[in-house]
Design a protein around this motif. Structure first.
Motif, mmCIF file in Angstrom:
data_model
loop_
_atom_site.group_PDB
_atom_site.id
_atom_site.type_symbol
_atom_site.label_atom_id
_atom_site.label_comp_id
_atom_site.label_asym_id
_atom_site.label_seq_id
_atom_site.Cartn_x
_atom_site.Cartn_y
_atom_site.Cartn_z
ATOM 1 N N GLU A 162 -9.639 6.278 -6.745
ATOM 2 C CA GLU A 162 -9.014 5.008 -7.111
ATOM 3 C C GLU A 162 -7.672 4.818 -6.413
ATOM 4 O O GLU A 162 -7.167 3.698 -6.313
ATOM 5 C CB GLU A 162 -8.823 4.920 -8.630
ATOM 6 C CG GLU A 162 -7.883 5.968 -9.199
ATOM 7 C CD GLU A 162 -7.671 5.838 -10.693
ATOM 8 O OE1 GLU A 162 -7.645 4.699 -11.204
ATOM 9 O OE2 GLU A 162 -7.536 6.891 -11.361
ATOM 10 N N HIS B 232 0.847 -1.189 0.000
ATOM 11 C CA HIS B 232 0.000 0.000 0.000
ATOM 12 C C HIS B 232 0.877 1.229 0.000
ATOM 13 O O HIS B 232 2.066 1.152 0.361
ATOM 14 C CB HIS B 232 -0.914 0.006 1.240
ATOM 15 C CG HIS B 232 -0.157 -0.066 2.530
ATOM 16 N ND1 HIS B 232 0.292 1.053 3.192
ATOM 17 C CD2 HIS B 232 0.266 -1.128 3.283
ATOM 18 C CE1 HIS B 232 0.936 0.693 4.291
ATOM 19 N NE2 HIS B 232 0.942 -0.627 4.363
ATOM 20 N N GLY C 119 -8.440 -4.714 -2.478
ATOM 21 C CA GLY C 119 -8.124 -3.501 -1.741
ATOM 22 C C GLY C 119 -7.590 -3.788 -0.351
ATOM 23 O O GLY C 119 -7.447 -4.943 0.071
ATOM 24 N N PHE D 52 -9.279 3.682 2.671
ATOM 25 C CA PHE D 52 -9.278 2.463 1.867
ATOM 26 C C PHE D 52 -8.426 2.689 0.622
ATOM 27 O O PHE D 52 -8.573 3.692 -0.079
ATOM 28 C CB PHE D 52 -10.713 2.101 1.460
ATOM 29 C CG PHE D 52 -10.830 0.842 0.650
ATOM 30 C CD1 PHE D 52 -10.441 -0.383 1.171
ATOM 31 C CD2 PHE D 52 -11.354 0.870 -0.635
ATOM 32 C CE1 PHE D 52 -10.558 -1.555 0.433
ATOM 33 C CE2 PHE D 52 -11.480 -0.295 -1.384
ATOM 34 C CZ PHE D 52 -11.087 -1.511 -0.844
ATOM 35 N N TYR D 53 -7.515 1.741 0.370
ATOM 36 C CA TYR D 53 -6.719 1.730 -0.849
ATOM 37 C C TYR D 53 -7.316 0.695 -1.805
ATOM 38 O O TYR D 53 -7.092 -0.504 -1.624
ATOM 39 C CB TYR D 53 -5.274 1.344 -0.553
ATOM 40 C CG TYR D 53 -4.515 2.271 0.360
ATOM 41 C CD1 TYR D 53 -4.143 3.544 -0.063
ATOM 42 C CD2 TYR D 53 -4.147 1.865 1.640
ATOM 43 C CE1 TYR D 53 -3.423 4.387 0.766
ATOM 44 C CE2 TYR D 53 -3.421 2.699 2.474
ATOM 45 C CZ TYR D 53 -3.064 3.957 2.042
ATOM 46 O OH TYR D 53 -2.343 4.797 2.861
ATOM 47 N N PRO D 54 -8.054 1.103 -2.826
ATOM 48 C CA PRO D 54 -8.673 0.120 -3.724
ATOM 49 C C PRO D 54 -7.667 -0.786 -4.426
ATOM 50 O O PRO D 54 -7.993 -1.933 -4.763
ATOM 51 C CB PRO D 54 -9.429 0.995 -4.734
ATOM 52 C CG PRO D 54 -9.690 2.274 -4.019
ATOM 53 C CD PRO D 54 -8.495 2.483 -3.148
#
Length: 658
Positions: free
Chosen positions: A371, A305, A346, A395-397
């Motif tokens: 995104e 991430h 994600g 949140f990291y898609p």
């Protein structure tokens, strides 16, 4: 703090010419975008003739716009049977188009193109177009033989941070009267820093300020008839009559043979093997264990991430560039049939402390596209995770988890499959020492037996790197990390990795990976019950259902690995400093900058990745390959200096501690 990107606005004039409301100017001549690019920039730089029979040729452009100049150059390269082996195109854009807007405007422009192939190339560009986050993005086409290095940001700030040797310069952008900053003295000074010997330039503008700035920075120019009846344009070359720069731009390392020895087959080493083999290098991979990814890279899974910080620190910028580049390389592995095992749903980062809560509160002001990252409250986070959570966060898609060993194997397999590849893998070979022999380095095992020799050696062996390279100024430490495997719990419903104060990763079979301890200078590899308790307690603060998990009758399962970290928590990536030469010239070098430091010819390092090897390894390998080849660097020079292995030597010189 890095400035927020403001995307370009899609607009057209009545005649259908793309137009910028921000600058009040058109993107290209109404007489034809591709015709203008060919007439002004290719013919103005004597292309394709000047790149013919060259191994590497680099074009630098001051304003990417619609990408028409890049597409025209790419098409000319494809059509030239005597083309250079690798074409680099480097450009900067302050207001890039969003992907769908770029796709739409290129569809309009290519419909009027003189050749049908432009539409297909434009589709490839739009498909590869990066998300709109600041920094440098590296895009590859034609199997890596055409590389677009694109920096999103203000050219006045971005160009001085680029590091490359330009063979041809495209001076493009909106008219000087509309966008004077792009034609300011600072721009021409930055171009003079990176212009190669005999570099040419071309521009459609013949404004007096442009001519004066060119002359003041060592460029000779001549006026020629412009495109489509325009009275004049300028072409010329870099031919300074006095010294205009302190440092010469990068050159390839002089080698009798492009052969490198890579020591270590973990994340760093396997990425290096792939990046060098893709360029046609002969690579010898040495690993002391019986297989790749035997140490920390052999954990069941690792999370990947970006790093978000309130001030967009150097660590955040480097990690962002590494994350985005890693995603590209992994997608390329997928396409080659060497897909590593990873998740695609994600990753959640929960706001578990004051710093992360402050980041979460400020996230919307950063202007990142959804995104890339977006904030989520507790209910939204729970819907994504599928289990109860203690708080929200972001949140990291495109984040997730990956099996590091599968990635290492995929990269080595891909390297061996490249056309003309010469990759030798030798396992069970411990490296003892190196000795210089003429222009080559001889590598000996721990018994003093010669293993191999090459002009370049890259240490990717973590804890052993500083010892094997005989470095005194490489303050690295070992950090013990113990993982815990949780079988048959309520967390079996977990859908995505969750990180915060610890992490939880869903594995196959309903198993959850919890971790990890962080024990500095502890090298014991035995599993410890207190370590499992610590892991579970920290993860239970994020995922409360874990608190009810009962210890199996046979005890918790897990794994211990040692991470290698530098004292400043940044990796060591690049050419090693020559400590002996620095000691002998310490007084003169007391005020040295990184480019002033003496370097050990042919020795490089890629180690001390800590817990971020998954997002740093591919970019680090690309940086070292670029340094060896004299190619444009894949990230800003100031960021490369933050991870330079010689940075601690530089600090010692400045502190006069030698």
């Amino acid at each position: 703090m890095t400035a927020t990107l403001i995307p370009a606005t899609l607009a057209f004039r009545e005649d259908g010419t793309p137009f910028s409301p921000t600058f009040g100017d058109v993107y290209h001549s109404p007489s034809g975008a591709f015709e203008q690019a060919d007439f002004v920039f290719l013919k103005g730089n004597d292309l394709p003739e000047r790149w013919q029979k060259q191994r590497i040729f680099t074009v630098l452009e001051t304003g990417f716009g619609l990408g028409v100049n890049f597409l025209t150059t790419w098409a000319a390269w494809r059509a030239d049977p005597a083309r250079c082996e690798r074409l680099h195109f480097v450009s900067v854009e302050k207001h890039p188009f969003a992907r769908e807007d770029l796709r739409a405007v290129l569809a309009t422009v290519t419909a009027q193109a003189p050749r049908s192939e432009f539409a297909a190339l434009a589709q490839q560009l739009a498909q590869a177009w990066p998300m709109l986050v600041p920094g440098t993005h590296r895009l590859e086409f034609e199997g890596g033989r055409v590389t677009l290095t694109l920096t999103f940001g203000d050219a006045v700030e971005a160009l001085p941070k680029m590091w490359l040797r330009a063979d041809a310069i495209y001076l493009d952008g909106f008219a000087p009267a509309k966008n004077p900053e792009l034609w300011s003295p600072a721009i021409f000074k930055a171009l003079a820093r990176v212009a190669g010997e005999g570099a040419t330039f071309a521009t459609w503008s013949s404004a007096g300020d442009v001519k004066r700035a060119l002359e003041q920075n060592g460029f000779e120019f001549r006026k020629t008839p412009g495109f489509s009846g325009k009275w004049a344009m300028l072409t010329g070359r870099f031919a300074p009559r006095w010294r205009v720069r302190r440092y010469e731009p990068p050159m390839p390392m002089p080698l009798a043979e492009r052969h490198a020895v890579v020591i270590g087959a973990g994340l760093a080493g396997s990425a290096l093997v792939e990046r060098l083999a893709a360029r046609g290098w002969r690579v010898t991979l040495l690993e002391r264990h019986s297989a790749p990814a035997f140490e920390a890279s052999g954990n069941p899974a690792g999370v990947f991430h970006p790093l978000i910080s309130r001030d967009d620190s150097s660590a955040s910028r480097i990690t962002r560039a590494g994350f985005l580049y890693a995603l590209q390389r992994w997608a390329a592995l997928d396409a080659l049939g060497h897909a590593p095992t990873r998740s695609h749903a994600g990753l959640l980062h929960l706001a578990t402390d004051d710093e992360s809560r402050a980041v979460s509160a400020a996230l919307a002001s950063f202007g990142y596209p959804n995104e890339f990252v977006h904030g989520v409250d507790r209910e939204q986070a729970q819907a994504l995770a599928g289990v109860e959570l203690a708080q929200g966060g972001w949140f990291y898609p495109l984040g997730g988890a990956i099996d590091p060993a599968s990635l290492c194997r995929a990269q080595i397999a891909a390297a061996s499959a490249y056309s003309g590849a010469q990759v030798e893998t030798r396992y069970g070979v411990p490296v003892g020492k190196l000795e210089r022999n003429g222009d080559a380095w001889q590598v000996f095992d721990d018994k003093g037996t010669l293993i191999t020799q090459a002009g370049a050696v890259i240490f990717a062996n973590a804890h052993d790197a500083a010892r094997a390279a005989a470095l005194d100024f490489a303050p690295t430490r070992s950090v013990r990390g113990q993982l815990t495997l949780v079988d048959e719990s309520t967390l079996a419903a977990l859908r995505v990795p969750v990180i915060g104060d610890g992490y939880a990763v869903p594995l196959d079979g309903g198993v959850t990976l919890a971790g990890a301890t962080y024990e500095v200078d502890d090298t014991n590899l035995d599993l410890r019950a207190p370590g499992h308790v610590e892991n579970l307690e920290r993860v239970a603060l994020m995922l409360p259902e874990l608190a009810a998990a009962a210890e199996p009758s046979t005890g918790w399962r897990g794994r211990v690995a040692l991470r290698c970290v530098a004292s400043d928590r940044m990796p060591m990536i690049g050419q090693l400093g020559d400590e002996t030469a620095a000691r002998q010239d310490a007084q003169r070098l007391s005020g040295a900058w990184p480019l002033d430091l003496p370097r050990t010819p042919g020795l490089y390092g890629a180690f001390a990745f800590g817990s971020r090897g998954l997002v740093w390894a591919a970019l680090g390998a690309e940086l070292i390959a670029s340094q060896l080849e004299g190619e444009p660097w894949p990230l800003e020079r100031e960021l490369a200096e933050q991870i330079d292995p010689a940075r601690f030597l530089q600090r010692a010189l400045r502190q006069r501690s030698l």
